[in-house]
Design an enzyme around this catalytic site. Structure first.
Site, PDB file in Angstrom:
ATOM      1  N   ARG A   1      42.969 -37.685  68.827  1.00 25.48           N
ATOM      2  CA  ARG A   1      42.785 -37.241  67.450  1.00 25.48           C
ATOM      3  C   ARG A   1      44.129 -37.339  66.752  1.00 25.48           C
ATOM      4  O   ARG A   1      45.142 -37.633  67.375  1.00 25.48           O
ATOM      5  CB  ARG A   1      42.152 -35.847  67.352  1.00 25.48           C
ATOM      6  CG  ARG A   1      42.340 -34.873  68.477  1.00 25.48           C
ATOM      7  CD  ARG A   1      43.744 -34.383  68.612  1.00 25.48           C
ATOM      8  NE  ARG A   1      44.231 -33.896  67.355  1.00 25.48           N
ATOM      9  CZ  ARG A   1      45.505 -33.799  67.046  1.00 25.48           C
ATOM     10  NH1 ARG A   1      46.444 -34.148  67.909  1.00 25.48           N
ATOM     11  NH2 ARG A   1      45.907 -33.343  65.872  1.00 25.48           N
TER      12      ARG A   1
ATOM     13  N   ALA B   1      45.584 -38.822  62.783  1.00 26.42           N
ATOM     14  CA  ALA B   1      45.312 -40.084  62.089  1.00 26.42           C
ATOM     15  C   ALA B   1      45.960 -41.322  62.726  1.00 26.42           C
ATOM     16  O   ALA B   1      45.272 -42.313  63.015  1.00 26.42           O
ATOM     17  CB  ALA B   1      45.718 -39.942  60.628  1.00 26.42           C
TER      18      ALA B   1
ATOM     19  N   ASP C   1      45.691 -37.116  56.843  1.00 24.16           N
ATOM     20  CA  ASP C   1      44.695 -38.068  57.357  1.00 24.16           C
ATOM     21  C   ASP C   1      44.377 -39.167  56.357  1.00 24.16           C
ATOM     22  O   ASP C   1      43.907 -40.235  56.728  1.00 24.16           O
ATOM     23  CB  ASP C   1      43.410 -37.337  57.748  1.00 24.16           C
ATOM     24  CG  ASP C   1      43.665 -36.512  58.995  1.00 24.16           C
ATOM     25  OD1 ASP C   1      44.194 -35.394  58.865  1.00 24.16           O
ATOM     26  OD2 ASP C   1      43.394 -37.029  60.091  1.00 24.16           O
TER      27      ASP C   1
END
Ligand code: MRU
Length: 370
Positions: A53, A55, A248
């Site tokens: 996980r 970005a 993100d």
């Protein structure tokens, strides 16, 4: 006492070039375990279930997912169609981090026009490696630019530690190396600066309490885990000198999406005159977007992530129900912080204001896109 990890990256391609190895971040900090990914399905599961996980790491994993798909296309009747389908499935594994779509598109662009399977495999492996190493270098540069900023803020309070607050995990686990928000922190720590980090626990999945705290502890950086709601109180009492978070997806106008709760930290920072910085590589900009609130897709995840918490109980990793069994829950995973609340962006090309003109000063090649 958690032993020192031997790993310096959360992802690498095995020497056989057939298997993508990733640290399973769902189990950290209590168990350090490596998972083997061999197919697009494996990669999609890893991104969707948050084995990996953050970005930049989602982008790098997706790039290797394209490489694995090219390799697996050799047994297909129509390899080109197969690859297209796998790429579109990989792209839809999580919606908010734009690095995912960016990385897959960049892989496809590199492959276009290459006809032989061997040529395509080699090009895909090389491109995934280039994406990985570029993200590492960009994070390193974010650290260098951020360091001068941290030094400036620290100089205003000689003899006292610099107090930085961060939310979620934007460290090497989220990015391959250095991290985004953590890169200036690590650079400052290595330069001998007296620095202390307030780590938001980051409910519901506790990326702060589990991952950022683990990373900082592994490096020996002084830190304290706090509840998500403690930041405002600390700011009111002069205990936070600056906030640094990752992102993100950022619009060309400087709105940023980040882990749910980031917006509230920005509001508290503004009310208390605390500088609020966002550290991000260029792969996190969505150059087509101008309005973060309207345009950035916000992931809504399984409500059970809110209803349950995971932790060690009697030395066993356990999942515990915390809300009444029949209370509904909602799990918005990200929020948008408008540009007006952001003091500045720390990128690989330097620090800028969070507005279109200043962002394009650093990235003039995107002046025309939109
Ligand atoms: O849901 P996650 O853990 O993937 O969310 C991660 C974040 O919100 C990070 O802050 C962001 O990706 C920046 S990582 C450098």
């Amino acid at each position: 006492m958690i032993p020192k990890t031997i790993y310096t990256r959360p992802i690498w391609l095995d020497s056989d070039h057939q298997t993508l190895k990733v640290i399973d971040q769902r189990l950290l900090p209590h168990t350090v375990s490596v998972l083997n990914l061999k197919t697009a399905d494996d990669v999609i599961m890893a991104i969707r279930d948050m084995v990996v996980r953050g970005a930049p790491l989602i982008g790098v994993t997706a790039a290797y997912g394209v490489y694995l798909s090219v390799m697996n296309s050799k047994t297909q009747d129509n390899p080109e169609n197969y690859l297209k389908q796998e790429c579109s499935r990989i792209k839809s594994s999580r919606p908010t981090a734009v690095n995912l779509v960016w990385a897959v598109d960049r892989m496809l662009e590199r492959l276009s026009g290459i006809k032989t399977l061997l040529g395509r495999i080699e090009a895909a492996r090389q491109e995934a490696e280039i994406i990985t190493e570029t993200e590492v270098e960009n994070c390193r540069r974010i650290g260098i630019h951020g360091l001068s900023l941290l030094q400036r803020i620290a100089d205003e309070k000689p003899g006292k530690p610099l107090q930085v607050l961060t939310h979620c995990n934007a460290g090497w686990l989220a990015c391959v190396e250095h991290g985004t928000a953590t890169a200036p922190i690590y650079a400052a720590f290595e330069a001998g600066m007296d620095i202390h980090v307030w780590v938001d626990e980051t409910r519901p999945l506790n990326q702060g309490a589990r991952l950022t705290a683990w990373e900082l502890g592994q490096r020996g950086v002084s830190h304290t885990v706090i509840t998500d709601n403690a930041g405002g109180h600390l700011m009111q009492h002069g205990l936070v000198d600056m906030v640094i978070v990752g992102s993100d997806r950022a619009t060309r106008t400087g709105d940023i999406a980040n882990k749910i709760g980031t917006y509230l930290k920005a509001l508290a920072a503004r009310d208390n005159n605390v500088p609020f910085y966002v550290a991000l590589p260029s792969s996190t900009f969505d150059w087509n977007l101008t309005n973060g609130l309207l345009d950035i897709p916000i992931e809504v995840r399984n409500p059970d992530e809110v209803r349950y918490v995971q932790g060690l109980a009697n030395n066993t990793l356990s999942r515990i129900l915390i809300s009444p069994e029949d209370s509904p829950a909602a799990n918005y995973a990200f929020d948008v912080t408008p540009a007006r609340l952001i003091t500045g962006l720390i990128t690989e090309r330097g620090i800028c204001r969070s507005d279109e003109a200043d962002i394009l000063r650093l990235f003039p090649e995107h002046s025309q896109s939109q």
